[in-house]
Design an enzyme around this catalytic site. Sequence first.
Site, PDB file in Angstrom:
ATOM      1  N   ASP A 166       0.831  -1.168   0.012  1.00 12.31           N
ATOM      2  CA  ASP A 166       0.080   0.049  -0.128  1.00 12.31           C
ATOM      3  C   ASP A 166       0.800   1.260  -0.083  1.00 12.31           C
ATOM      4  O   ASP A 166       1.223   1.549   0.830  1.00 12.31           O
ATOM      5  CB  ASP A 166      -0.794   0.136   1.244  1.00 12.31           C
ATOM      6  CG  ASP A 166      -2.040  -0.897   1.223  1.00 12.31           C
ATOM      7  OD1 ASP A 166      -1.897  -2.236   0.299  1.00 12.31           O
ATOM      8  OD2 ASP A 166      -3.027  -0.949   1.811  1.00 12.31           O
ATOM      9  N   LYS A 234      -6.746   3.492  -3.793  1.00 12.59           N
ATOM     10  CA  LYS A 234      -7.423   3.582  -2.384  1.00 12.59           C
ATOM     11  C   LYS A 234      -7.433   4.930  -2.144  1.00 12.59           C
ATOM     12  O   LYS A 234      -6.539   5.660  -2.224  1.00 12.59           O
ATOM     13  CB  LYS A 234      -6.105   2.895  -1.632  1.00 12.59           C
ATOM     14  CG  LYS A 234      -6.520   2.756  -0.074  1.00 12.59           C
ATOM     15  CD  LYS A 234      -5.464   2.071   0.486  1.00 12.59           C
ATOM     16  CE  LYS A 234      -5.689   2.118   2.042  1.00 12.59           C
ATOM     17  NZ  LYS A 234      -4.385   1.232   2.846  1.00 12.59           N
ATOM     18  N   LYS A 270     -10.371   0.461  -3.034  1.00 13.30           N
ATOM     19  CA  LYS A 270     -10.501   0.350  -1.749  1.00 13.30           C
ATOM     20  C   LYS A 270     -10.647   1.313  -1.024  1.00 13.30           C
ATOM     21  O   LYS A 270      -9.654   2.475  -0.847  1.00 13.30           O
ATOM     22  CB  LYS A 270      -8.935  -0.428  -1.098  1.00 13.30           C
ATOM     23  CG  LYS A 270      -8.918  -0.588   0.199  1.00 13.30           C
ATOM     24  CD  LYS A 270      -7.380  -1.091   0.702  1.00 13.30           C
ATOM     25  CE  LYS A 270      -7.469  -1.141   2.407  1.00 13.30           C
ATOM     26  NZ  LYS A 270      -6.040  -1.606   2.744  1.00 13.30           N
TER      27      LYS A 270
END
Length: 334
Positions: A166, A234, A270
Amino acid sequence: MTATSASTTSAGQAGPDIGASFADVTGSEASLRRFLHGLPGVDQVGCEARAATLGTRSIKTTAKAQALDLAIRMVDLTTLEGMDTPGKVRALSSKAMRPDPADPTCPAAAAVCVYPDMVAVAKETLGDSGVHVASVATAFPSGRAALEVKLADTRTAVAAGADEIDMVIDRGAFLSGRYLSVFEEIVATREACVRPDGTEAHLKVIFETGELQTYDNVRRVSWLAMMAGAHFIKTSTGKVQPAATLPVTLIMAEAVRDFREQTGQMVGVKPAGGIRTSKDAIKYLVMVNETCGPDWLDPAWFRFGASTLLNDLLMQRTKMTTGRYSGPDYFTLD
């Protein structure tokens, strides 16, 4: 732009031709800016009204039961604190594998997300359970460090066994219009995710949408990240408010839908931070289904970065099974 109409790639795989497809767009700062600023503007009022409408959909009881289990399978359980210990990471990993120890039919969570130095601990605990290990990287959460430091951060996590990375973008670079710099960092980080055997950790690119100021910027950064090879886009680190919201996630869902139509390539979404209740989670699932289609209703393509959400999902699941609520202290705290 020379977008292709190739067939959709398999789950979790980024198409190898994406970089070539957009080579004319990403070849210079000027061409990239021209493309991103040429994207249709977001109608703020229309977007928020659409998100609100999707949030009012009702679903049948049987569909709700399926949605709760699906949402549990989509949760990335996260601990990203300075006081994290191996014991805490082991406890979180155990919870990810068996969210409700009293009910063997309860599905496992999708992943456990930790700092790079805790990847090995999580990996050892999770073993071959199927629960992934995700690691933040690239100077999380600020994204402010030299590129070589960010790439070293990424390689450390991948070498320790991370299945997913991430990364955070440099929001200062993006907001000052240095789009090519952000693009090249994502490309370099994706390359750093490749293991010696040729396999690679999947790359989630965090925008920190609460700092991006406009919906137009959310659309632009979504396309920028996808063209750079992101497996997932995300919303947030969870460290900045506002984090995930329905309108912002709707814009990102529209972007991945349009990207697939143009390239044949699926990219995951996400939302992270601020999603605390089962009711909210179901709103997101309805939105994704109606915007992108059922293909995205899978942990390979949609995740929740919301650790506190899991306990509410478990309580609602128990209520549907037994007819009564368990107290919030029945399930372990994160």
